[in-house]
Design an enzyme around this catalytic site. Structure first.
Site, PDB file in Angstrom:
ATOM      1  N   ARG A  89       0.696 -15.463  15.509  1.00 53.21           N
ATOM      2  CA  ARG A  89       0.937 -14.016  15.702  1.00 53.21           C
ATOM      3  C   ARG A  89       2.373 -13.784  16.167  1.00 53.21           C
ATOM      4  O   ARG A  89       3.027 -12.820  15.776  1.00 53.21           O
ATOM      5  CB  ARG A  89      -0.055 -13.421  16.705  1.00 53.21           C
ATOM      6  CG  ARG A  89       0.307 -11.995  17.124  1.00 53.21           C
ATOM      7  CD  ARG A  89      -0.847 -11.213  17.712  1.00 53.21           C
ATOM      8  NE  ARG A  89      -1.586 -11.927  18.729  1.00 53.21           N
ATOM      9  CZ  ARG A  89      -1.167 -12.164  19.980  1.00 53.21           C
ATOM     10  NH1 ARG A  89       0.005 -11.726  20.385  1.00 53.21           N
ATOM     11  NH2 ARG A  89      -1.917 -12.829  20.821  1.00 53.21           N
ATOM     12  N   TYR A 141       6.103  10.060   1.985  1.00 52.45           N
ATOM     13  CA  TYR A 141       4.851   9.417   1.551  1.00 52.45           C
ATOM     14  C   TYR A 141       3.678   9.972   2.379  1.00 52.45           C
ATOM     15  O   TYR A 141       3.781  10.108   3.606  1.00 52.45           O
ATOM     16  CB  TYR A 141       4.982   7.894   1.721  1.00 52.45           C
ATOM     17  CG  TYR A 141       3.679   7.158   1.621  1.00 52.45           C
ATOM     18  CD1 TYR A 141       2.905   7.252   0.465  1.00 52.45           C
ATOM     19  CD2 TYR A 141       3.200   6.391   2.678  1.00 52.45           C
ATOM     20  CE1 TYR A 141       1.689   6.595   0.370  1.00 52.45           C
ATOM     21  CE2 TYR A 141       1.989   5.726   2.589  1.00 52.45           C
ATOM     22  CZ  TYR A 141       1.234   5.839   1.432  1.00 52.45           C
ATOM     23  OH  TYR A 141       0.029   5.199   1.349  1.00 52.45           O
ATOM     24  N   ASP A 194      13.049   4.585   5.242  1.00 54.52           N
ATOM     25  CA  ASP A 194      12.082   3.878   4.402  1.00 54.52           C
ATOM     26  C   ASP A 194      12.772   3.609   3.068  1.00 54.52           C
ATOM     27  O   ASP A 194      13.055   4.529   2.307  1.00 54.52           O
ATOM     28  CB  ASP A 194      10.840   4.772   4.232  1.00 54.52           C
ATOM     29  CG  ASP A 194       9.739   4.103   3.410  1.00 54.52           C
ATOM     30  OD1 ASP A 194      10.043   3.179   2.650  1.00 54.52           O
ATOM     31  OD2 ASP A 194       8.575   4.533   3.550  1.00 54.52           O
ATOM     32  N   LYS A 229       5.425  -3.223  -2.453  1.00 53.22           N
ATOM     33  CA  LYS A 229       5.984  -2.601  -3.652  1.00 53.22           C
ATOM     34  C   LYS A 229       7.005  -3.534  -4.322  1.00 53.22           C
ATOM     35  O   LYS A 229       6.671  -4.645  -4.675  1.00 53.22           O
ATOM     36  CB  LYS A 229       6.572  -1.238  -3.267  1.00 53.22           C
ATOM     37  CG  LYS A 229       5.626  -0.384  -2.392  1.00 53.22           C
ATOM     38  CD  LYS A 229       4.324  -0.105  -3.080  1.00 53.22           C
ATOM     39  CE  LYS A 229       3.413   0.935  -2.483  1.00 53.22           C
ATOM     40  NZ  LYS A 229       2.786   0.781  -1.223  1.00 53.22           N
TER      41      LYS A 229
HETATM   42  C1  LIG Z   1       7.380   5.003   0.409  1.00 51.28           C
HETATM   43  C2  LIG Z   1       6.224   4.292   1.050  1.00 51.28           C
HETATM   44  N1  LIG Z   1       6.319   3.928   2.337  1.00 51.28           N
HETATM   45  C3  LIG Z   1       5.302   3.284   2.959  1.00 51.28           C
HETATM   46  C4  LIG Z   1       4.112   3.005   2.305  1.00 51.28           C
HETATM   47  C5  LIG Z   1       2.990   2.310   3.037  1.00 51.28           C
HETATM   48  O1  LIG Z   1       2.913   0.975   2.656  1.00 51.28           O
HETATM   49  P1  LIG Z   1       1.569   0.087   2.660  1.00 51.28           P
HETATM   50  O2  LIG Z   1       0.634   0.694   1.664  1.00 51.28           O
HETATM   51  O3  LIG Z   1       2.049  -1.269   2.299  1.00 51.28           O
HETATM   52  O4  LIG Z   1       0.992   0.157   4.028  1.00 51.28           O
HETATM   53  C6  LIG Z   1       3.970   3.364   0.962  1.00 51.28           C
HETATM   54  C7  LIG Z   1       2.722   3.073   0.244  1.00 51.28           C
HETATM   55  O5  LIG Z   1       2.478   3.558  -0.845  1.00 51.28           O
HETATM   56  C8  LIG Z   1       5.058   4.042   0.323  1.00 51.28           C
HETATM   57  O6  LIG Z   1       4.982   4.432  -0.958  1.00 51.28           O
END
Ligand SMILES: Cc1ncc(COP(=O)(O)O)c(C=O)c1O
Length: 382
Positions: free
Chosen positions: A46, A98, A170, A195
């Site tokens: 961890r 998101y 992000d 992604k």
């Molecule tokens: C732009 C963006 N940020 C964060 C996330 C969250 O990621 P996760 O699904 O891996 O938790 C997503 C998920 O689709 C996303 O598209």
């Protein structure tokens, strides 16, 4: 070393015993101590694991940060980053981020005492106008999800510096291959490694990359204390995916550009959102602050939900699924899928309609992708 070379080699050369060409997976929860006072750098997975550390070295180098923590989801990376603010603080972010991030901010962290303002971040004046005496941070998503609005990184960073605010971005939609927010003065970058970084739709994961020591130490502490780190196996998969990031991003973009131009000319399509189109309002800014336009394309199909259903029924390559950034093309209906956690009113304010569809363009041949979309569009017009 150039970017593509660092993708392949950073964090990889780790096996001094057998000199394996790839980083070994250490699927162990714990590590033996040499004696009561010392161990060999790892004591419990961890807190740290050699495979995860290799990925962290790699991602920190690609984003230009000093440190990285690889987490078990993109959302856990956001949770960790938001620990840089405290109850009583205020955070400014975009109204078209998101849906899961919006839900975390509006429905979870707000209840824990953090205040949020959701503004049009395409207008830096709106960001500055939203600053209050307790504002601590600005959360940036550019391009935004799902409408691909471009946020001016330099302008937002300048406002943040003037008011001594932390900036966090992000960078999931572009990956460090196409955009490096830390180079623009952003303090913290976050990824859903689910992604493009992993790129093969077989892992969920996240990462937080910091530029300053005090942020890196706090994030590291939080990821351990809250138990947010990813498994060695997932870290290994992402490290493997990152090696092909450059060529994949080029192939993704080639398809997205072709698809966006095709949709833009089609009479059944009301509007296309793709920063690579010269008509996109953020095109010039994207050219300035990004190294490419990425492979997310959204569009408004004429005819509302009945047209959307007809269109989707004919698609064979684009799979109706949430997520993005994998080698296979996906199509998403934000109104009931990725953005359903926002209220309908908030979705409409953000510009998401019942006609909006979002494509994650994969690395298939662009001709096949266009043929697929053309079949869907012709079903709508019949
Ligand atoms: C732009 C963006 N940020 C964060 C996330 C969250 O990621 P996760 O699904 O891996 O938790 C997503 C998920 O689709 C996303 O598209």
């Amino acid at each position: 070393m150039k970017f593509e070379t660092r993708c392949v080699h950073t964090g990889v050369d780790k096996d001094a015993t057998y000199l394996s060409a790839t980083t070994p997976i250490y699927p162990t929860s714990t590590f033996r101590w040499d004696n009561l006072d010392s161990h060999r750098g790892f004591d419990y997975t961890r807190s740290g694991n050699p495979t995860r550390k290799a990925l962290e070295e790699n991602l920190a180098a690609l984003e230009g940060g000093i440190d990285c923590r690889a987490t078990c989801t993109g959302m856990s990376a956001i949770v960790a980053a938001l620990q840089l603010v405290s109850p009583g603080d205020h955070v400014i972010t975009g109204h078209d981020i998101y849906g899961g991030t919006y839900r975390l901010f509006d429905k979870v962290l707000r209840d824990q005492g953090i205040d949020f303002s959701f503004v049009d971040m395409g207008q830096p004046t709106q960001v500055e106008a939203a600053i209050k005496s307790n504002t601590k941070a600005i959360w940036i998503e550019t391009p935004s999800n799902p409408l691909l609005n471009i946020v001016d990184l330099n302008a937002i960073v300048a406002i943040a510096k003037k008011h001594q605010l932390i900036t966090m971005a992000d960078n999931t939609f572009l990956s460090p291959y196409f955009q490096r927010p830390l180079d623009h003065g952003v303090d913290v970058v976050m990824h859903s490694t689910t992604k493009y970084l992993n790129g093969h739709s077989d892992v969920v994961g996240g990462a937080v990359i910091c530029k300053h020591q005090q942020h890196a130490e706090r994030i590291s502490y939080i990821v351990n204390a809250m138990g947010l780190a990813c498994s060695p196996f997932d870290a290994w998969l992402v490290l493997r995916g990152v090696k092909t990031l450059g060529p994949r991003m080029e192939a993704h973009q080639r398809g997205a550009d072709a698809v966006a131009r095709f949709l833009n000319e089609h009479p059944g399509v009301e509007k296309v959102y793709y920063p690579g189109l010269p008509t996109h309002p953020g095109h010039e800014l994207a050219k300035k602050q990004q190294f490419g336009f990425g492979a997310m394309v959204s569009f408004e199909l004429k005819g509302g939900r009945p047209a959307v259903e007809k269109f989707l029924s004919k698609l064979k390559i684009f799979q109706l699924a949430e997520s993005l950034g994998g080698v296979e093309s996906l199509i998403d209906y934000p109104d009931t899928m990725t953005h359903s956690s926002m209220s309908k009113e908030d979705r409409r304010t953000a510009g998401i309609t019942e006609n909006t569809l979002r494509l994650s363009v994969g690395i298939e041949h662009p001709d096949d992708l266009i043929t697929d979309l053309a079949a869907g569009l012709s079903a709508v017009s019949q």
